[in-house]
Design an enzyme around this catalytic site. Structure first.
Site, mmCIF file in Angstrom:
data_model
loop_
_atom_site.group_PDB
_atom_site.id
_atom_site.type_symbol
_atom_site.label_atom_id
_atom_site.label_comp_id
_atom_site.label_asym_id
_atom_site.label_seq_id
_atom_site.Cartn_x
_atom_site.Cartn_y
_atom_site.Cartn_z
ATOM 1 N N THR A 1 0.829 -1.216 0.000
ATOM 2 C CA THR A 1 0.000 0.000 0.000
ATOM 3 C C THR A 1 0.856 1.255 0.000
ATOM 4 O OG1 THR A 1 -1.683 -1.189 1.278
ATOM 5 C CG2 THR A 1 -1.807 1.229 1.288
ATOM 6 N N HIS B 1 3.563 -5.615 -14.250
ATOM 7 C CA HIS B 1 3.378 -4.206 -14.609
ATOM 8 C C HIS B 1 4.329 -3.904 -15.752
ATOM 9 C CE1 HIS B 1 2.928 0.105 -14.388
ATOM 10 N NE2 HIS B 1 2.030 -0.025 -13.436
ATOM 11 N N GLU C 1 -5.905 5.610 -16.362
ATOM 12 C CA GLU C 1 -4.935 4.527 -16.491
ATOM 13 C C GLU C 1 -5.438 3.529 -17.529
ATOM 14 O OE1 GLU C 1 -4.180 2.990 -12.537
ATOM 15 O OE2 GLU C 1 -3.165 4.817 -11.938
ATOM 16 N N ARG D 1 -6.406 -7.880 -13.431
ATOM 17 C CA ARG D 1 -6.960 -6.755 -12.665
ATOM 18 C C ARG D 1 -6.924 -5.451 -13.461
ATOM 19 N NH1 ARG D 1 -4.412 -2.775 -9.074
ATOM 20 N NH2 ARG D 1 -2.463 -3.613 -9.870
ATOM 21 N N GLU E 1 -5.023 -7.890 -1.166
ATOM 22 C CA GLU E 1 -4.337 -8.639 -2.234
ATOM 23 C C GLU E 1 -4.210 -10.128 -1.920
ATOM 24 O OE1 GLU E 1 -1.003 -6.506 -3.791
ATOM 25 O OE2 GLU E 1 -0.273 -8.235 -4.929
ATOM 26 N N GLN F 1 1.061 4.172 -6.358
ATOM 27 C CA GLN F 1 1.300 5.470 -6.999
ATOM 28 C C GLN F 1 0.043 6.005 -7.671
ATOM 29 O OE1 GLN F 1 4.626 5.240 -9.719
ATOM 30 N NE2 GLN F 1 6.095 4.818 -8.103
ATOM 31 N N ARG G 1 -3.192 -3.886 -19.168
ATOM 32 C CA ARG G 1 -1.833 -4.168 -18.726
ATOM 33 C C ARG G 1 -1.226 -5.464 -19.272
ATOM 34 N NH1 ARG G 1 -1.382 -2.692 -12.469
ATOM 35 N NH2 ARG G 1 -1.685 -0.538 -13.055
ATOM 36 N N SER H 1 -7.363 -2.397 -6.970
ATOM 37 C CA SER H 1 -7.052 -3.213 -5.783
ATOM 38 C C SER H 1 -7.224 -2.432 -4.489
ATOM 39 C CB SER H 1 -5.647 -3.793 -5.869
ATOM 40 O OG SER H 1 -4.760 -2.829 -6.336
ATOM 41 N N LEU H 2 -6.820 -1.173 -4.485
ATOM 42 C CA LEU H 2 -7.039 -0.381 -3.267
ATOM 43 C C LEU H 2 -8.537 -0.259 -3.018
ATOM 44 C CD1 LEU H 2 -4.328 2.381 -3.897
ATOM 45 C CD2 LEU H 2 -4.195 0.513 -2.236
HETATM 46 P P1 FAD Z 1 -0.244 -4.668 1.793
HETATM 47 O O1 FAD Z 1 -0.444 -3.234 1.655
HETATM 48 O O2 FAD Z 1 0.849 -5.274 1.001
HETATM 49 O O3 FAD Z 1 0.027 -4.973 3.329
HETATM 50 C C1 FAD Z 1 0.433 -6.253 3.737
HETATM 51 C C2 FAD Z 1 0.879 -6.172 5.174
HETATM 52 O O4 FAD Z 1 1.041 -7.474 5.711
HETATM 53 C C3 FAD Z 1 2.205 -5.465 5.384
HETATM 54 O O5 FAD Z 1 2.089 -4.665 6.523
HETATM 55 C C4 FAD Z 1 3.165 -6.609 5.634
HETATM 56 O O6 FAD Z 1 4.314 -6.263 6.367
HETATM 57 C C5 FAD Z 1 2.281 -7.545 6.401
HETATM 58 N N1 FAD Z 1 2.705 -8.955 6.380
HETATM 59 C C6 FAD Z 1 2.913 -9.752 5.314
HETATM 60 N N2 FAD Z 1 3.246 -10.981 5.734
HETATM 61 C C7 FAD Z 1 3.251 -10.959 7.084
HETATM 62 C C8 FAD Z 1 3.530 -11.918 8.086
HETATM 63 N N3 FAD Z 1 3.918 -13.172 7.804
HETATM 64 N N4 FAD Z 1 3.422 -11.537 9.387
HETATM 65 C C9 FAD Z 1 3.066 -10.271 9.718
HETATM 66 N N5 FAD Z 1 2.802 -9.324 8.797
HETATM 67 C C10 FAD Z 1 2.893 -9.674 7.511
HETATM 68 N N6 FAD Z 1 -3.126 -0.663 -6.448
HETATM 69 C C11 FAD Z 1 -4.038 0.278 -6.752
HETATM 70 O O7 FAD Z 1 -5.239 0.048 -6.642
HETATM 71 N N7 FAD Z 1 -3.622 1.511 -7.164
HETATM 72 C C12 FAD Z 1 -2.310 1.838 -7.301
HETATM 73 O O8 FAD Z 1 -1.990 2.959 -7.658
HETATM 74 C C13 FAD Z 1 -1.344 0.854 -7.009
HETATM 75 N N8 FAD Z 1 -0.025 1.129 -7.159
HETATM 76 C C14 FAD Z 1 0.882 0.181 -6.765
HETATM 77 C C15 FAD Z 1 2.247 0.482 -6.835
HETATM 78 C C16 FAD Z 1 3.176 -0.426 -6.368
HETATM 79 C C17 FAD Z 1 4.645 -0.087 -6.446
HETATM 80 C C18 FAD Z 1 2.757 -1.668 -5.850
HETATM 81 C C19 FAD Z 1 3.767 -2.657 -5.338
HETATM 82 C C20 FAD Z 1 1.408 -1.984 -5.817
HETATM 83 C C21 FAD Z 1 0.473 -1.072 -6.271
HETATM 84 N N9 FAD Z 1 -0.895 -1.359 -6.227
HETATM 85 C C22 FAD Z 1 -1.802 -0.400 -6.558
HETATM 86 C C23 FAD Z 1 -1.371 -2.582 -5.601
HETATM 87 C C24 FAD Z 1 -1.793 -2.243 -4.173
HETATM 88 O O9 FAD Z 1 -0.871 -1.341 -3.611
HETATM 89 C C25 FAD Z 1 -1.881 -3.467 -3.298
HETATM 90 O O10 FAD Z 1 -2.607 -4.471 -3.930
HETATM 91 C C26 FAD Z 1 -2.570 -3.127 -1.979
HETATM 92 O O11 FAD Z 1 -1.920 -2.039 -1.397
HETATM 93 C C27 FAD Z 1 -2.552 -4.325 -1.071
HETATM 94 O O12 FAD Z 1 -3.010 -3.926 0.184
HETATM 95 P P2 FAD Z 1 -3.085 -4.997 1.343
HETATM 96 O O13 FAD Z 1 -3.527 -4.278 2.546
HETATM 97 O O14 FAD Z 1 -3.844 -6.167 0.877
HETATM 98 O O15 FAD Z 1 -1.563 -5.495 1.504
HETATM 99 C C1 SIN Z 2 0.341 2.325 -11.194
HETATM 100 O O1 SIN Z 2 0.388 3.422 -10.653
HETATM 101 O O2 SIN Z 2 0.674 2.121 -12.372
HETATM 102 C C2 SIN Z 2 -0.131 1.168 -10.402
HETATM 103 C C3 SIN Z 2 -1.574 1.110 -10.446
HETATM 104 C C4 SIN Z 2 -2.057 -0.250 -10.038
HETATM 105 O O3 SIN Z 2 -1.285 -1.178 -9.885
HETATM 106 O O4 SIN Z 2 -3.260 -0.384 -9.905
#
Ligand code: FAD
Ligand code: SIN
Length: 532
Positions: free
Chosen positions: A41, A241, A118, A383, A372, A45, A287, A388-389
């Site tokens: 998260t 990506h 996008e 996707r 995720e 971007q 994508r 995803s957010l």
């Molecule tokens: P995360 O945000 O990944 O959080 C997972 C958490 O679990 C972390 O705190 C981690 O430390 C913890 N964790 C993992 N394993 C363990 C364990 N064994 N024990 C304890 N803690 C653990 N999506 C969009 O919709 N828009 C965007 O613009 C976008 N841009 C992106 C850009 C980048 C560079 C990346 C990498 C992803 C992007 N995505 C985007 C995808 C999106 O960010 C993620 O899918 C989303 O943030 C996932 O959220 P989450 O809360 O499920 O997991």
């Molecule tokens: C990006 O900013 O290109 C990432 C967007 C996403 O993964 O949804």
């Protein structure tokens, strides 16, 4: 034993949103393996897709999501998430999230949300905080969590395994009653027990050699759920990506799709545009198509990267709209206002995961999964950008409501402490680092953007051997987070390979040269794996 009402694994958007919703009704623990903001998260971007403009509609967002999902989305899940998105966004703003705004033309200075575009979106609908949307989300959510006396955050605590009634030897329905957690600082393994456990551990980009994901993304949640007997779905659909910065010193730096949304154009090594050969939407095609096109151009020409050119836009606009990308590239000697950015595709997002309904419920009682780590049916085979957010926000809310409406029964099962057995301190750490590198390269070379049956079978054989070695090592030595992550990436790699072997067609993100077309008569839409 530490006892809570709600136990949350992960402090990204999914875990923090859920925590805030359940905190008024009980004691909450958030267990997170590094510092609290460290998550996928935090690096998001582009932004969050949601229908907030008069020019947009739920229908259009649903249509774009289904189109990207290549026939595998669950339409009712898509509709619900798209419909409920705007209310969740309003709550996030209420909580303190600051999205970028723009002046409404001829309004005397009135402002509205600035909407980005996008790939695959037919409208401008991406709410963003310049190009650091995720950092701003984490800031806002963590500030709200800090103000909640009922929430305790355990940083540098690594969840090892779910504790279920079946693992404890009880017959009947399988119920999750807690989690074994490694305290990285002391090396002790603690037992956390709770009536409801939420997996919010994010994705698995680190299974691949090249990824946009930070180090935390090792698929721990999927691996833990699989070991506990949960159903895992559609792991073959790993999204690559198209545009990760190509520079020897840059580790996993994404160049947002929003750059193409604002006019950035993909060019080959010699500066020639190529996307019109692949899709009418050119650089803004979905994508999977863009990533495959780049892969094919690179393989054809032997070039190490392609280029993303936004130099035709005014420098002031580029610097204001993409301050983080501009500054980061500049650190590596690339001025994106004057020169094209070298880019390559990289593993980015896990579309499959722990199978849940739209309320985050898994097949294991008391175990929820959101974000995720989960597979709700929203993304299908691919996707749509920035969905995803949105999914994490909506499903965290729904899971919290479900959980509060059905308060978990008090746990009366006796949970034993973690047993170290005969394990001793690891003697040859090279085994861990070697296997870690081998799996990531194997996955990149054999289970990447373009697959074949032969490569997948080779990968299956290799991973089986590696699994044997890693299991032996796991039982012999005292656990540490490197070993635990290795064990998890091996499991997730195996799940991806076996899912890809089961899908005998090319669809969305699963492109297999031996089955170049989609199968119109799929008997089973989802690829399902469950530990036998
Ligand atoms: P995360 O945000 O990944 O959080 C997972 C958490 O679990 C972390 O705190 C981690 O430390 C913890 N964790 C993992 N394993 C363990 C364990 N064994 N024990 C304890 N803690 C653990 N999506 C969009 O919709 N828009 C965007 O613009 C976008 N841009 C992106 C850009 C980048 C560079 C990346 C990498 C992803 C992007 N995505 C985007 C995808 C999106 O960010 C993620 O899918 C989303 O943030 C996932 O959220 P989450 O809360 O499920 O997991
Ligand atoms: C990006 O900013 O290109 C990432 C967007 C996403 O993964 O949804």
């Amino acid at each position: 034993m530490k006892q809570f009402d709600f136990l949350i694994l992960g402090s990204g958007i999914a875990g923090l949103s859920f925590a805030l919703k359940v905190a008024p009704r009980g004691r909450v623990a958030i267990v997170t393996k590094k510092s609290r903001a460290e998550s996928n998260t935090n690096y998001a971007q582009g932004g969050i897709a949601a229908v907030t403009s008069k020019e947009d509609s739920v229908e259009a967002h649903v249509r774009d999501t289904l189109e990207a999902g290549a026939g595998l989305c669950n339409e009712s899940v898509v509709r619900t998430i798209v419909e409920e998105g705007p209310a969740r966004i309003a709550e996030l703003i209420e909580l303190g999230m600051r999205f970028s705004e723009r002046e409404i033309p001829e309004s005397g200075g009135a402002k509205e949300l600035d909407l980005g575009r996008e790939g695959g979106h037919s409208k401008r609908r991406i709410l963003h905080a310049k190009d650091v949307t995720g950092r701003e989300i984490e800031r806002a959510l963590l500030a709200a969590v800090a103000a909640q006396p009922n929430i305790e955050v355990f940083e540098n605590h690594f969840a090892i395994d779910l504790i279920t009634s079946q693992k404890l030897g009880y017959v009947g329905e399988n119920r999750c009653v807690g989690v074994y957690v490694l305290d990285n600082a002391s090396g002790a393994v603690e037992t956390f027990s709770a009536g409801a456990v939420l997996l919010a551990t994010g994705g698995c980009g680190k299974v691949y050699l090249y990824t946009t994901n930070p180090d935390i993304a090792t698929g721990d949640g999927v691996a833990m759920a699989y070991r506990a007997g949960a159903v895992i779905a559609n792991m073959e659909f790993i999204q690559f990506h198209p545009t990760c910065l190509y520079h020897p010193k840059a580790k996993s730096f994404l160049i947002s799709e929003a750059v193409r949304g604002e006019g950035g154009v993909l060019k080959d090594f010699n500066g020639v545009e190529f996307m019109e050969k692949y899709h009418p939407l050119k650089s803004l095609a979905p994508r999977d198509i863009v990533a495959r096109a780049i892969d094919s151009e690179m393989k054809r020409s032997g070039a190490e990267h392609v280029c993303l050119d936004i130099t035709h836009k005014p420098a002031k606009f580029i610097i204001e709209r993409f301050p983080n990308i501009y500054q980061t590239c500049l650190q590596y000697g690339i001025d994106i206002t004057k020169e094209a950015i070298p880019v390559v595709p990289a593993a980015h997002y896990q579309c499959g995961g722990v199978l849940t309904n739209i309320d985050g419920e898994t097949e294991i009682q008391g175990l929820y999964a959101v974000g995720e780590v989960s597979c709700t049916g929203l993304h299908g085979a691919n996707r749509l950008a920035s969905n995803s957010l949105l999914e994490a926000l909506v499903c965290a809310h729904r899971a919290a409501e479900k959980c509060l409406a059905n308060p978990p029964a008090k746990n009366h099962l006796k949970i034993p402490d973690w047993q170290f057995g005969q394990a001793h301190n690891p003697d040859e750490l090279v085994v861990v680092s070697h296997n870690w590198d081998e799996i990531r390269r194997l996955m990149w070379d054999y289970v990447g953007i373009v697959r074949t049956n032969k490569r997948l079978q080779r990968a299956a054989k290799r991973i089986a051997n590696l699994q044997e070695e890693i299991q032996e090592y796991y039982w012999d030595f005292i656990v540490n987070s490197d070993l635990l992550e290795l064990r998890n990436i091996a499991t997730v790699a195996e799940l991806i390979i076996h899912s890809a072997l089961q899908r005998k067609e090319s669809r969305g993100l699963n492109y297999n040269l031996d089955f170049p077309n989609a199968n119109p008569d799929l008997a089973q839409r989802n690829t399902i794996l469950r530990r036998s």
